[in-house]
Design an enzyme around this catalytic site. Structure first.
Site, PDB file in Angstrom:
ATOM      1  N   SER A 165     -24.393  40.775 -32.774  1.00 43.18           N
ATOM      2  CA  SER A 165     -25.754  41.310 -32.617  1.00 43.18           C
ATOM      3  C   SER A 165     -26.560  40.570 -31.551  1.00 43.18           C
ATOM      4  CB  SER A 165     -26.509  41.199 -33.934  1.00 43.18           C
ATOM      5  OG  SER A 165     -25.787  41.770 -34.969  1.00 43.18           O
ATOM      6  N   GLU A 224     -22.893  46.772 -45.417  1.00 44.93           N
ATOM      7  CA  GLU A 224     -21.681  47.542 -45.093  1.00 44.93           C
ATOM      8  C   GLU A 224     -20.850  47.790 -46.361  1.00 44.93           C
ATOM      9  OE1 GLU A 224     -18.989  46.130 -41.855  1.00 44.93           O
ATOM     10  OE2 GLU A 224     -17.396  46.760 -43.210  1.00 44.93           O
TER      11      GLU A 224
HETATM   12  S1  SF4 Z   1     -17.079  47.374 -33.582  1.00 43.06           S
HETATM   13 FE1  SF4 Z   1     -18.743  46.060 -34.366  1.00 43.06          FE
HETATM   14  S2  SF4 Z   1     -19.900  47.366 -35.752  1.00 43.06           S
HETATM   15 FE2  SF4 Z   1     -17.909  48.317 -35.448  1.00 43.06          FE
HETATM   16  S3  SF4 Z   1     -16.671  47.556 -37.117  1.00 43.06           S
HETATM   17 FE3  SF4 Z   1     -16.313  46.238 -35.364  1.00 43.06          FE
HETATM   18  S4  SF4 Z   1     -17.760  44.562 -35.687  1.00 43.06           S
HETATM   19 FE4  SF4 Z   1     -18.439  46.244 -37.006  1.00 43.06          FE
END
Ligand code: SF4
Length: 285
Positions: A266, A128
């Site tokens: 996840s 990220e």
């Molecule tokens: S919703 Fe999930 S994927 Fe999106 S920024 Fe938040 S933690 Fe990351």
């Protein structure tokens, strides 16, 4: 007495991960189908998708050797240049970048074009953060910890725009921001920490304070799960990071215990359910 199991409401897929996984299933009949990096940090889900013909591609060199098809960008997002390279290589793109991450890309792009120096607080090796950095058009500094912040030494008239990795721990973020502010720079602070992460972390901390054992379910390589584990471990010595129910084999749960369960962003619901069932079945007197 009956064992009590308390499952955190925020356990499991966040909005962005849920959306990315759904986008793979929505496109599953359009082969060849690739994901740029594993769609989530969960080996079971990635293997299941691989069995259905969805191939993980780790870099552009690998992709170029493959039959043309669709490439799904996962929720972490990618550098701006990757979009061009994928298209120029003859593939089409399904962009499942989480909208919250996309927002950071826009901030970094806009502010860097205005001439600001970009500071990203986060893990420099995390996809990220690498993706976010790739939207900056000029100098970008990554601050990983308090020591990096203390060492920050650039001209005082520099305009800074500070963003954070979405999964950063809020307390660490605040500490680093205070150090930067104390240095007297002109600074635009964008708190880009995702609320989903903060809610999950706060709920996990509160839960781990009142249980006898705390189970944190998620991939061993998932940074948000590892952070979650550490936060819980600070509150409850008997905290365990579980990837699958095999990791529970040596653990004994007794009737008079309160068991807390949370899970990283996840972790699919079925794995959480498997763990709950396993804990119930191994309950001892
Ligand atoms: S919703 Fe999930 S994927 Fe999106 S920024 Fe938040 S933690 Fe990351």
């Amino acid at each position: 007495m009956i064992m009590e199991i308390i499952v955190a409401k925020s356990a499991g897929f966040c909005f962005g991960v849920d959306r990315a996984v759904k986008s793979v299933y929505d496109n599953i009949s359009n082969k060849p189908l690739y994901t740029y990096g594993p769609i989530i940090h969960n080996l079971q889900v990635v293997n299941e998708l691989e069995d259905k013909g969805v191939k993980v591609v780790n870099n552009i060199e690998e992709l170029r050797k493959l039959e043309k098809g669709k490439v799904i960008i996962r929720s972490h997002g990618v550098e701006e240049k990757i979009y061009e390279i994928i298209k120029d290589s003859g593939f089409s793109i399904v962009d499942a970048t989480c909208p919250y991450v996309k927002k950071i890309h826009h901030i970094v792009n806009d502010y860097s074009k205005k001439g600001d120096t970009i500071i990203i607080i986060g893990d420099s090796t995390h996809p990220e953060v690498i993706g976010i950095k790739g939207w900056s058009t000029r100098e970008t500094i990554i601050i990983e910890n308090v020591e990096d912040a203390k060492k920050l030494d650039i001209p005082k008239d520099t305009h800074l725009c500070v963003v954070a990795q979405t999964t950063l721990n809020y307390l660490k973020y605040q500490e680093i921001i205070e150090i930067i502010l104390d240095k007297g720079y002109h600074v635009d602070i964008k708190n880009t920490i995702c609320r989903a992460t903060r809610d999950r972390q706060e709920e996990a901390i509160n839960l781990s304070k009142k249980v006898d054992k705390m189970l944190v379910i998620g991939g061993k390589h998932s940074s948000n799960t590892r952070k979650l584990y550490q936060l819980c471990k600070n509150q409850c010595d008997n905290t365990y990071h579980i990837e699958t129910i095999e990791d529970l084999e040596l653990l004994v749960f007794s009737k008079n215990e309160i068991i807390g369960i949370t899970a990283g962003a996840s972790t699919p619901k079925n794995i959480i359910q498997e763990v709950i069932t396993h804990v119930r079945n191994t309950e001892r007197n």
